[in-house]
Motif scaffolding. Structure first.
Motif, short mmCIF file in Angstrom:
data_model
loop_
_atom_site.label_atom_id
_atom_site.label_comp_id
_atom_site.label_asym_id
_atom_site.label_seq_id
_atom_site.Cartn_x
_atom_site.Cartn_y
_atom_site.Cartn_z
N SER A 189 0.83 -1.21 0.00
CA SER A 189 0.00 0.00 0.00
C SER A 189 0.87 1.26 0.00
O SER A 189 0.58 2.23 -0.72
CB SER A 189 -0.92 -0.04 1.22
N GLU A 190 1.94 1.25 0.78
CA GLU A 190 2.87 2.40 0.81
C GLU A 190 3.51 2.61 -0.56
O GLU A 190 3.61 3.72 -1.07
CB GLU A 190 3.98 2.17 1.84
N LYS A 193 0.95 4.03 -3.05
CA LYS A 193 0.71 5.46 -2.80
C LYS A 193 1.79 6.29 -3.49
O LYS A 193 1.51 7.29 -4.13
CB LYS A 193 0.76 5.75 -1.29
N ASP A 196 1.15 6.46 -6.98
CA ASP A 196 -0.17 7.01 -7.30
C ASP A 196 -1.09 5.97 -7.95
O ASP A 196 -1.82 6.25 -8.90
CB ASP A 196 0.02 8.22 -8.23
N GLU B 217 -7.85 0.27 5.72
CA GLU B 217 -6.49 0.31 5.17
C GLU B 217 -5.61 -0.68 5.93
O GLU B 217 -5.79 -0.85 7.14
CB GLU B 217 -5.90 1.71 5.36
#
Lengths: 264, 264
Positions: A189-190, A193, A196, B217
């Motif tokens: 997830s990091e 991000k 994008d 999340e």
């Protein structure tokens, strides 16, 4: 009138993720939660309201009249507060809910004690389906073992007896299976991000990875560059992680570990 | 008579996990697979039989008449064999299925090319539900992009265009999400074998961990000793892993990484 296990008045000591989920499930299944203790008023009050119980933030004010005390505190807090927890509850059954704490922590402190461990990941924001949650039960008397199994069986189809030794092994495996797995999701997830890209693109992959091990052993189910030792891809990925030395180290270590497991 | 995308005759170059699953799904959806190439006769023959195609183990004998060639080989084999793969197929569309290889690997080698990347974990022993598999499509012409999207849309509801840059980012994230996650399952399985406990006790936990990140999340969903920094438990677990230095190192590194993510 025949008494049912639901007649057992219960006090919760602790109002964290596990206590919140377990107390609500018991309440919804007809058990009477008489009181909730938590160090923080907000947590105590929120859970007490949800299960129509009283609450207190003082251990000395915990009711002495319940028949079952379910203690669900952070491990070190539990050990420190133990003398206060048992005080004045000589006739009651006291259990903790921790995978990692042996039953004998109660020994010599009180007469009826045990462990009531639902092996699941609990967050307050999400309600868990208890019917499939495995419960591992232990107690110092066979009568109380049966009582705890009867209570767990109201919630779940998967109720087992387990020794403290077995439970701590299960708990260690659960840390890999759940917490470390979730951290792999979190690292992905990091990364996404940063690029994008939406994390939810990963959900079909997450679901299939979980479903697969219902049919195949995890070792058999493995795919990807590390298991086929595709150095081209591995080296490209390590390059992409050059700005994240911690993630890079983790990538290297897990890939080596995969490769080693498949060559032993 | 109106032609449908299913009329596109397809050759598969490669008969591994991905090729096997993709070829079968296309076949089951009415596509005509004319031939399967694999270096190993067993793999070529098995897949060819399953999709009523011919097969060959010689790249020089791959049919020149197909309209679409789907190349699904280990990354380094693909790059080595590229000149032979394109030979004599000037009018056809050639695509590869790799997350990690940029589209421009085809540039100057053939005229119509692209990428057809289904982001999923594929094993031959298990049939995947393609309807939820995200496909990431890229091509050097908008016409071929539309053709590839139309083909993917027969199989899946989740068809997207993606650049090579985006695809390699998704692929890196997928390694964490899928391969590394599966390795956490595998390590848990190894531990449980040692303790003589069944891996399937973990399945409800695995399922809930996966389900949770549909709602929360991953960072929010985290539980366990590392996120609440319960050093008692962490140290006990490290002790339990004393006989497995590699797993111990991994436990330490992942726990630190969890703790750091939650304090940033």
């Amino acid at each position: 009138m025949k008494r049912s296990v639901q007649d057992t008045p219960i006090v919760f000591i602790g109002a964290g993720n596990l206590a919140t989920n377990l107390a609500k499930a018991l309440y919804q299944n007809g058990f009477r939660i008489v009181q909730v203790y938590s160090r923080t008023k907000e947590a105590a009050c929120a859970l007490a309201q949800a299960v129509e119980a009283g609450y207190t933030t003082e251990l000395s004010e915990v009711s002495k009249d319940a028949r079952l005390y379910i203690v669900s505190l952070k491990d070190d807090a539990f050990v420190t507060l133990l003398p206060e927890i048992v005080a004045g509850k000589e006739d009651a059954l006291l259990v903790h809910t921790a995978g990692s704490i042996p039953m004998n922590v109660w020994e010599g402190k009180t007469s009826r004690y045990g462990v009531f461990y639902p092996m699941q990941t609990f967050s307050k924001q999400r309600e868990v389906d208890f019917r499939v949650v495995p419960f591992f039960i232990e107690s110092n008397s066979s009568e109380d073992t049966e009582l705890l199994k009867a209570i767990a069986s109201v919630l779940s189809e998967k109720v087992y007896e387990a020794t403290s030794e077995q439970r701590r092994s299960l708990h260690l495996a659960a840390v890999f299976t759940c917490n470390f797995t979730n951290h792999m999701y979190a690292l992905a997830s990091e990364l996404l991000k940063k690029y994008d890209l939406p994390f939810n693109a990963m959900l079909p992959l997450i679901d299939e990875t979980a479903r697969k091990v219902h049919e195949l052993e995890p070792k058999q189910a493995q795919t990807g560059p590390a298991v086929r030792y595709d150095e081209n891809v591995i080296n490209k990925h390590l390059e992409m992680l050059a700005g994240e030395p911690e993630m890079q180290e983790l990538y290297r270590l897990v890939s080596e570990s995969i490769h080693r497991l498949h060559n032993k």
